[in-house]
Design a protein around this motif. Structure first.
Motif, PDB file in Angstrom:
ATOM      1  N   ALA A 135      -0.251  -7.477 -10.817  1.00 29.00           N
ATOM      2  CA  ALA A 135      -0.106  -6.097 -10.369  1.00 29.00           C
ATOM      3  C   ALA A 135       1.283  -5.939  -9.787  1.00 29.00           C
ATOM      4  N   ALA A 136       2.087  -5.081 -10.413  1.00 33.74           N
ATOM      5  CA  ALA A 136       3.450  -4.805  -9.941  1.00 33.74           C
ATOM      6  C   ALA A 136       3.446  -3.439  -9.256  1.00 33.74           C
ATOM      7  N   TYR A 137       3.949  -3.407  -8.030  1.00 35.54           N
ATOM      8  CA  TYR A 137       3.879  -2.216  -7.185  1.00 35.54           C
ATOM      9  C   TYR A 137       5.245  -1.533  -7.135  1.00 35.54           C
ATOM     10  N   PHE A 138       5.271  -0.255  -7.517  1.00 34.74           N
ATOM     11  CA  PHE A 138       6.522   0.494  -7.568  1.00 34.74           C
ATOM     12  C   PHE A 138       6.466   1.696  -6.614  1.00 34.74           C
ATOM     13  N   THR A 139       7.640   2.159  -6.208  1.00 37.03           N
ATOM     14  CA  THR A 139       7.697   3.333  -5.345  1.00 37.03           C
ATOM     15  C   THR A 139       7.083   4.553  -6.022  1.00 37.03           C
ATOM     16  N   GLY A 140       7.247   4.665  -7.331  1.00 37.24           N
ATOM     17  CA  GLY A 140       6.677   5.766  -8.103  1.00 37.24           C
ATOM     18  C   GLY A 140       6.911   5.516  -9.573  1.00 37.24           C
ATOM     19  N   PRO A 144      -2.944   4.835  -8.107  1.00 39.60           N
ATOM     20  CA  PRO A 144      -3.572   3.597  -7.635  1.00 39.60           C
ATOM     21  C   PRO A 144      -4.385   3.821  -6.363  1.00 39.60           C
ATOM     22  N   TRP A 145      -5.464   3.067  -6.250  1.00 38.50           N
ATOM     23  CA  TRP A 145      -6.295   3.066  -5.051  1.00 38.50           C
ATOM     24  C   TRP A 145      -5.947   1.787  -4.291  1.00 38.50           C
ATOM     25  N   ASP A 204       0.812  -1.205   0.000  1.00 39.17           N
ATOM     26  CA  ASP A 204       0.000   0.000   0.000  1.00 39.17           C
ATOM     27  C   ASP A 204       0.853   1.265   0.000  1.00 39.17           C
ATOM     28  N   LEU A 205       2.167   1.110   0.033  1.00 38.14           N
ATOM     29  CA  LEU A 205       3.071   2.256  -0.058  1.00 38.14           C
ATOM     30  C   LEU A 205       3.377   2.633  -1.501  1.00 38.14           C
ATOM     31  N   ALA A 206       2.896   1.852  -2.447  1.00 37.35           N
ATOM     32  CA  ALA A 206       3.218   2.075  -3.860  1.00 37.35           C
ATOM     33  C   ALA A 206       2.628   3.394  -4.351  1.00 37.35           C
ATOM     34  N   GLY A 207       3.417   4.092  -5.158  1.00 33.46           N
ATOM     35  CA  GLY A 207       2.932   5.302  -5.803  1.00 33.46           C
ATOM     36  C   GLY A 207       2.536   5.077  -7.242  1.00 33.46           C
ATOM     37  N   PHE A 208       2.791   3.879  -7.748  1.00 36.63           N
ATOM     38  CA  PHE A 208       2.501   3.531  -9.144  1.00 36.63           C
ATOM     39  C   PHE A 208       2.330   2.025  -9.221  1.00 36.63           C
ATOM     40  N   VAL A 209       1.286   1.592  -9.914  1.00 33.84           N
ATOM     41  CA  VAL A 209       1.039   0.167 -10.099  1.00 33.84           C
ATOM     42  C   VAL A 209       0.886  -0.100 -11.592  1.00 33.84           C
TER      43      VAL A 209
END
Length: 201
Positions: free
Chosen positions: A152-157, A196-197, A100-105
């Motif tokens: 779904a790949a979760y990135f810092t931004g 992302p939500w 949930d810390l991701a800024g971009f998915v």
């Protein structure tokens, strides 16, 4: 884990976000087996939502709630066409799953030709990839019984992700990435969720 992927075109991303927030605020507290949701709307208007549950049975029990049915009746009106549902009993995670810390998915979708090989490639990359892609916080992949794959790949931004894409990988990781891409029948499709939500219990 069980994941249901919901996907379709929407005209008003803000209204859909409000509906997702309403669900998290009013329905999530009394839900059965709900673990979290990742969702968002692309710039072209495609909504992609991954709802994570402890099991298929609990997801179905949740769907049968009167409040859930009433919420969906209203939310479905926000779609401009048909809505696709992908029920996924097979779930694979990288680095423990999403964050949930991701800024971009980024969503990667397609039909996988060899799930066993995919698991092996992901497992082999998990040990070394964090050294070269610290921007990638984790990922979760949901696969239907007939091999339709949504990751779904979760990135810092997004800026971090784009910079990471341009950076060269060592030969063994580059080979693993090429093999991963080759496991998609006719190649993967990409959907960027720039805002992302992210919801979790």
């Amino acid at each position: 884990m069980f994941i249901q992927v919901i996907q379709g075109e929407v005209a008003d991303a803000g209204a859909m976000r409000a509906a997702a927030d309403q669900w998290a605020r009013e329905l999530a507290p009394g839900s059965y087996g709900w673990l979290g949701t990742t969702a968002g709307v692309t710039e072209s208007g495609t909504l992609i939502l991954l709802a994570r549950f402890a099991s298929r049975e609990q997801a179905q029990r949740n769907s049968d709630r009167p409040g859930q049915s009433a919420w969906w009746v209203e939310t479905e009106k926000l779609f401009t066409g048909g809505v696709a549902f992908h029920d996924c009993d097979q779930v694979e995670t990288y680095r423990g799953g999403g964050s949930d810390l991701a800024g971009f998915v980024q969503i990667i979708q397609g039909r996988i030709t060899d799930l066993g090989r995919l698991r092996a490639v992901m497992a082999a990359a998990e040990e070394e990839l964090p050294r070269f892609r610290p921007d990638l916080l984790g990922s979760v992949a949901a696969i239907t019984a007939d091999g339709f794959y949504t990751e779904a790949a979760y990135f810092t931004g997004e800026a971090d992700a784009r910079e990471g894409e341009r950076a060269p990988l060592p030969p063994e990781l580059e080979a693993s990435f090429k093999e991963y891409m080759g496991l998609f029948e006719n190649g993967p499709s990409y959907f960027d969720l720039r805002e992302p939500w992210l919801y979790s219990r």
